[in-house]
Design a protein around this motif. Structure first.
Motif, PDB file in Angstrom:
ATOM      1  N   LEU A   1       0.808  -1.203  -0.119  1.00 52.61           N
ATOM      2  CA  LEU A   1       0.097  -0.024   0.021  1.00 52.61           C
ATOM      3  C   LEU A   1       0.818   1.177   0.055  1.00 52.61           C
ATOM      4  CD1 LEU A   1      -2.978   0.152  -0.011  1.00 52.61           C
ATOM      5  CD2 LEU A   1      -3.246   0.323   2.302  1.00 52.61           C
ATOM      6  N   SER A   2       2.182   1.108   0.792  1.00 53.49           N
ATOM      7  CA  SER A   2       2.748   2.359   0.779  1.00 53.49           C
ATOM      8  C   SER A   2       3.379   2.899  -0.556  1.00 53.49           C
ATOM      9  CB  SER A   2       3.966   2.080   1.876  1.00 53.49           C
ATOM     10  OG  SER A   2       4.831   1.426   1.181  1.00 53.49           O
ATOM     11  N   GLU A   3       3.560   1.682  -1.280  1.00 54.27           N
ATOM     12  CA  GLU A   3       4.129   2.000  -2.877  1.00 54.27           C
ATOM     13  C   GLU A   3       3.184   2.554  -3.525  1.00 54.27           C
ATOM     14  OE1 GLU A   3       7.548   1.534  -4.214  1.00 54.27           O
ATOM     15  OE2 GLU A   3       7.409   2.024  -2.301  1.00 54.27           O
ATOM     16  N   ILE A   4       1.727   1.980  -3.497  1.00 52.74           N
ATOM     17  CA  ILE A   4       0.646   2.478  -4.321  1.00 52.74           C
ATOM     18  C   ILE A   4       0.515   4.077  -3.866  1.00 52.74           C
ATOM     19  CG2 ILE A   4      -1.687   2.368  -4.374  1.00 52.74           C
ATOM     20  CD1 ILE A   4      -1.535  -0.521  -4.147  1.00 52.74           C
ATOM     21  N   PHE A   5       0.405   4.163  -2.635  1.00 53.99           N
ATOM     22  CA  PHE A   5       0.212   5.823  -2.314  1.00 53.99           C
ATOM     23  C   PHE A   5       1.337   6.501  -2.741  1.00 53.99           C
ATOM     24  CE2 PHE A   5      -2.368   4.561   1.722  1.00 53.99           C
ATOM     25  CZ  PHE A   5      -3.495   4.421   0.853  1.00 53.99           C
ATOM     26  N   ARG A   6       2.452   6.073  -2.608  1.00 51.12           N
ATOM     27  CA  ARG A   6       3.712   6.936  -3.163  1.00 51.12           C
ATOM     28  C   ARG A   6       3.597   7.335  -4.676  1.00 51.12           C
ATOM     29  NH1 ARG A   6       8.987   6.529  -4.851  1.00 51.12           N
ATOM     30  NH2 ARG A   6       8.758   4.405  -5.375  1.00 51.12           N
TER      31      ARG A   6
ATOM     32  N   VAL B   1       0.092  13.522  -8.689  1.00 49.21           N
ATOM     33  CA  VAL B   1      -0.526  14.848  -8.390  1.00 49.21           C
ATOM     34  C   VAL B   1       0.409  15.968  -8.652  1.00 49.21           C
ATOM     35  CG1 VAL B   1      -1.881  16.361  -7.007  1.00 49.21           C
ATOM     36  CG2 VAL B   1      -2.158  13.833  -7.052  1.00 49.21           C
ATOM     37  N   ASN B   2       0.068  16.970  -9.583  1.00 53.14           N
ATOM     38  CA  ASN B   2       0.848  17.977 -10.164  1.00 53.14           C
ATOM     39  C   ASN B   2       1.261  18.942  -8.789  1.00 53.14           C
ATOM     40  OD1 ASN B   2       2.292  20.211 -11.210  1.00 53.14           O
ATOM     41  ND2 ASN B   2       0.924  20.137 -12.921  1.00 53.14           N
ATOM     42  N   LYS B   3       2.569  19.287  -8.601  1.00 53.36           N
ATOM     43  CA  LYS B   3       2.964  20.069  -7.399  1.00 53.36           C
ATOM     44  C   LYS B   3       2.353  21.251  -7.152  1.00 53.36           C
ATOM     45  CE  LYS B   3       6.894  20.943  -4.461  1.00 53.36           C
ATOM     46  NZ  LYS B   3       8.401  21.371  -4.245  1.00 53.36           N
TER      47      LYS B   3
ATOM     48  N   ILE C   1      -3.501  29.855  -1.095  1.00 53.38           N
ATOM     49  CA  ILE C   1      -4.767  30.538  -0.894  1.00 53.38           C
ATOM     50  C   ILE C   1      -5.054  30.497   0.633  1.00 53.38           C
ATOM     51  CG2 ILE C   1      -5.864  30.351  -3.016  1.00 53.38           C
ATOM     52  CD1 ILE C   1      -7.438  27.899  -1.775  1.00 53.38           C
ATOM     53  N   GLY C   2      -4.403  30.051   1.455  1.00 54.06           N
ATOM     54  CA  GLY C   2      -4.240  30.124   2.895  1.00 54.06           C
ATOM     55  C   GLY C   2      -4.652  28.777   3.542  1.00 54.06           C
ATOM     56  N   MET C   3      -4.745  27.544   2.760  1.00 52.37           N
ATOM     57  CA  MET C   3      -4.998  26.263   3.522  1.00 52.37           C
ATOM     58  C   MET C   3      -3.834  25.978   4.198  1.00 52.37           C
ATOM     59  SD  MET C   3      -6.792  23.788   0.808  1.00 52.37           S
ATOM     60  CE  MET C   3      -8.653  24.268   0.524  1.00 52.37           C
ATOM     61  N   SER C   4      -3.874  25.226   5.384  1.00 52.68           N
ATOM     62  CA  SER C   4      -2.887  24.602   6.061  1.00 52.68           C
ATOM     63  C   SER C   4      -2.498  23.469   5.179  1.00 52.68           C
ATOM     64  CB  SER C   4      -3.269  24.398   7.472  1.00 52.68           C
ATOM     65  OG  SER C   4      -4.008  23.136   7.551  1.00 52.68           O
ATOM     66  N   ALA C   5      -1.267  22.934   5.519  1.00 53.02           N
ATOM     67  CA  ALA C   5      -0.629  21.804   4.750  1.00 53.02           C
ATOM     68  C   ALA C   5      -1.460  20.522   5.014  1.00 53.02           C
ATOM     69  CB  ALA C   5       0.771  21.256   5.491  1.00 53.02           C
ATOM     70  N   VAL C   6      -2.179  20.251   6.060  1.00 49.60           N
ATOM     71  CA  VAL C   6      -3.009  19.121   6.482  1.00 49.60           C
ATOM     72  C   VAL C   6      -4.247  19.409   5.491  1.00 49.60           C
ATOM     73  CG1 VAL C   6      -4.526  17.851   8.072  1.00 49.60           C
ATOM     74  CG2 VAL C   6      -2.150  18.823   8.604  1.00 49.60           C
TER      75      VAL C   6
ATOM     76  N   ARG D   1      -8.038  17.939   1.563  1.00 46.85           N
ATOM     77  CA  ARG D   1      -9.092  18.336   0.458  1.00 46.85           C
ATOM     78  C   ARG D   1      -8.719  18.329  -1.064  1.00 46.85           C
ATOM     79  NH1 ARG D   1     -11.942  23.622   3.510  1.00 46.85           N
ATOM     80  NH2 ARG D   1     -12.445  22.191   5.318  1.00 46.85           N
ATOM     81  N   ILE D   2      -7.480  18.497  -1.292  1.00 49.01           N
ATOM     82  CA  ILE D   2      -7.019  18.809  -2.673  1.00 49.01           C
ATOM     83  C   ILE D   2      -6.115  17.498  -3.163  1.00 49.01           C
ATOM     84  CG2 ILE D   2      -5.748  20.233  -4.066  1.00 49.01           C
ATOM     85  CD1 ILE D   2      -8.179  21.696  -2.957  1.00 49.01           C
ATOM     86  N   ILE D   3      -5.012  17.381  -2.456  1.00 48.56           N
ATOM     87  CA  ILE D   3      -3.975  16.281  -2.971  1.00 48.56           C
ATOM     88  C   ILE D   3      -4.703  14.851  -2.660  1.00 48.56           C
ATOM     89  CG2 ILE D   3      -1.754  15.306  -2.781  1.00 48.56           C
ATOM     90  CD1 ILE D   3      -1.801  18.343  -3.451  1.00 48.56           C
ATOM     91  N   ILE D   4      -5.026  14.302  -1.809  1.00 45.05           N
ATOM     92  CA  ILE D   4      -5.693  13.016  -1.612  1.00 45.05           C
ATOM     93  C   ILE D   4      -6.840  12.728  -2.577  1.00 45.05           C
ATOM     94  CG2 ILE D   4      -6.566  11.256   0.064  1.00 45.05           C
ATOM     95  CD1 ILE D   4      -4.792  12.579   2.099  1.00 45.05           C
ATOM     96  N   PRO D   5      -7.841  13.414  -2.629  1.00 42.36           N
ATOM     97  CA  PRO D   5      -8.942  13.153  -3.422  1.00 42.36           C
ATOM     98  C   PRO D   5      -8.382  12.884  -4.960  1.00 42.36           C
ATOM     99  CG  PRO D   5      -9.727  14.863  -2.180  1.00 42.36           C
ATOM    100  CD  PRO D   5      -8.120  14.741  -1.951  1.00 42.36           C
ATOM    101  N   GLN D   6      -7.390  13.829  -5.309  1.00 46.59           N
ATOM    102  CA  GLN D   6      -6.908  13.521  -6.666  1.00 46.59           C
ATOM    103  C   GLN D   6      -6.041  12.307  -6.779  1.00 46.59           C
ATOM    104  OE1 GLN D   6      -5.607  16.913  -9.006  1.00 46.59           O
ATOM    105  NE2 GLN D   6      -6.123  17.881  -7.066  1.00 46.59           N
TER     106      GLN D   6
END
Lengths: 241, 234
Positions: free
Chosen positions: A116-121, A127-129, A138-143, A148-153
């Motif tokens: 799973l770790s390899e799949i997640f990586r 996802v584009n940086k 736009i003021g979001m925290s890293a979490v 909201r942005i990275i994981i869904p994609q």
């Protein structure tokens, strides 16, 4: 060659009672390893020094050794280890009373973590940086940016691989009978050993696994559509314009 | 609890290696026969008729859902009876390696066919048309133009397959084949169950090394095969 059809049908329904065990091992392994695997993937992406090397060695070891061997190692190591720890603390528990399914949970979690770790990586890397930078700007925290942005994609690209992994995991749990866990395989095997009807029993197991895996594949293809809907939506609007 | 004795690991390591050729033989044999079956299946899916396409799809779907140990036992118990009742051939005394070979050929033929098909389809159709238009025969076009490009694409997947095959092959000891796993369980029962953990760790080390060797070999191969491709784009 004559198949004992009556025995086959009886055993089929008997073996069906092993499905909850198989599914619970699969589910527990996935649930335990998802957060661990995520942090392993992130630590590899962000190049955290010692952890990265440890994770790489761990993944390579799990990838490089058969599951049977991992089962045998854990099953010959853990019970006596638990016993001496329990004695050291002064607990008065009998290790041989522990349900062997606990060991199955541990083995398959350890195993799934690596895959799973390899799949997640690989999914996070697709996802584009710029997405992360935009979210931060736009003021979001890293979490927040991740949730909201990275994981869904990333999830969209990861789902086919997760489907593969889940199917392999379900197939792998057929080995849990080596730890005296009573899953589908074990139940059918025990039923077969009375009258030496092994072929019938194994054909039963085969049918059950085919049904089970087909359902899982169906489920994942629905999930894929659900999570990937934004992509198709964007595609159709672009097409109509 | 008996203390863990690490010194036993190198001792048993070399004893296990005496059965190493069996493991390699099973691996190579399964890959060769599996590739033949895979080629037939892939051909059926790429250029076969409707029925052969459906059959190939069904076969691949079933094999994808089959746990190796279940198929291993079905072949081990079922094949002798099937041959005895249909063709009258008695194979009960045949070497157990045959059953292992049959199992992994059936199981991995499906995977190999998918690898071959996806690799073949990843090569642009225009390449084939160009090759035929300059006067190569269809066989030449496949052999000289399509195959080398498809091979380069297939290599990473094939490396994965080889590793999985080797790992699943470790199950052969459950029907009594003496490969390195089988040798390990013999050694453990010879010691009356003692030194089990040490033996398993030695086995894990052998498998790990084998995996690393396979990975390294394939990354070298890949580099040499993709050499031509890079110079084209640069």
């Amino acid at each position: 060659m004559e198949l004992d059809v009556k025995f086959m049908i009886e055993t089929f329904f008997q073996a069906l009672s092993g499905i909850p065990v198989t599914l619970s091992i699969t589910a527990v392994a996935l649930i335990i390893s998802t957060p661990v695997a995520f942090f392993m993937a992130v630590s590899k992406i962000y190049n955290i020094k010692i952890i990265k090397q440890l994770v790489s060695a761990y993944v390579s070891f799990i990838r490089g050794t058969p599951v049977v061997l991992q089962i045998l190692i854990i099953y010959s190591l853990l019970p006596s280890l638990f016993n001496s720890i329990a004695k050291g603390i002064g607990w008065n528990i009998n290790v041989f009373d522990i349900n062997p399914i606990i060991y199955a949970y541990i083995v398959f979690s350890i195993n799934t973590c690596a895959g799973l770790s390899e799949i997640f990586r690989s999914a996070l890397l697709t996802v584009n940086k710029g997405q992360l930078e935009a979210a931060l700007s736009i003021g979001m925290s890293a979490v927040q940016a991740y949730v909201r942005i990275i994981i869904p994609q990333a999830l969209v690209t990861a789902i086919p691989n997760i489907c593969n992994l889940t199917i392999n995991l379900i197939k792998g749990t057929s080995l849990a009978f080596m730890m005296t866990v009573k899953d589908i395989t074990a139940i059918a095997k025990i039923a077969a050993s009375y009258g030496y009807n092994y072929i019938e029993a194994y054909l039963d197991i085969l049918f059950i696994y085919i049904i089970l895996c087909s359902l899982i594949q169906l489920l994942f293809s629905m999930l894929e559509k659900r999570f990937g809907s934004y992509k198709t939506l964007a595609g159709t609007t672009a097409g109509t314009k | 609890m008996r203390p863990f004795s690490p010194l036993y690991i190198p001792k048993v390591f070399f004893e296990l290696l005496t059965s190493f050729p069996v493991t390699v033989l099973m691996l190579v044999g399964s890959v060769i026969f599996g590739s033949l079956l895979g080629f037939v299946l892939a051909r059926a899916k790429i250029s076969g008729g409707k029925i052969s396409k459906i059959l190939a799809d069904a076969y691949i779907g079933v094999m994808r859902c089959t746990p190796p140990i279940v198929l291993l036992f079905i072949v081990y118990y079922g094949l002798p009876e099937l041959l005895l009742s249909t063709a009258g051939i008695d194979i009960n005394n045949v070497n157990k390696g045959v059953f292992v070979l049959v199992t992994y050929t059936l199981l991995y033929g499906a995977t190999i066919s998918e690898i071959m098909r996806s690799a073949y389809e990843s090569v642009d159709k225009g390449q084939w048309e160009a090759a035929v238009s300059i006067g190569l025969s269809p066989f030449q076009a496949f052999y000289r133009i399509m195959l080398p490009q498809a091979t380069a694409v297939a290599l990473p997947n094939f490396c994965n397959l080889l590793i999985n095959l080797m790992k699943d092959g470790a199950l052969a000891f459950t029907i009594g084949l003496v490969d390195i796993m089988g040798r390990g369980s013999l050694i453990i029962s010879r010691n009356f169950g003692a030194y089990a953990l040490e033996t398993y760790i030695a086995l894990a080390l052998i498998y790990w090394c084998l995996t690393l060797v396979i990975e390294k070999t394939f990354s070298v191969l890949e580099k040499s095969l993709l050499r031509g491709k890079r110079s084209l784009t640069e």
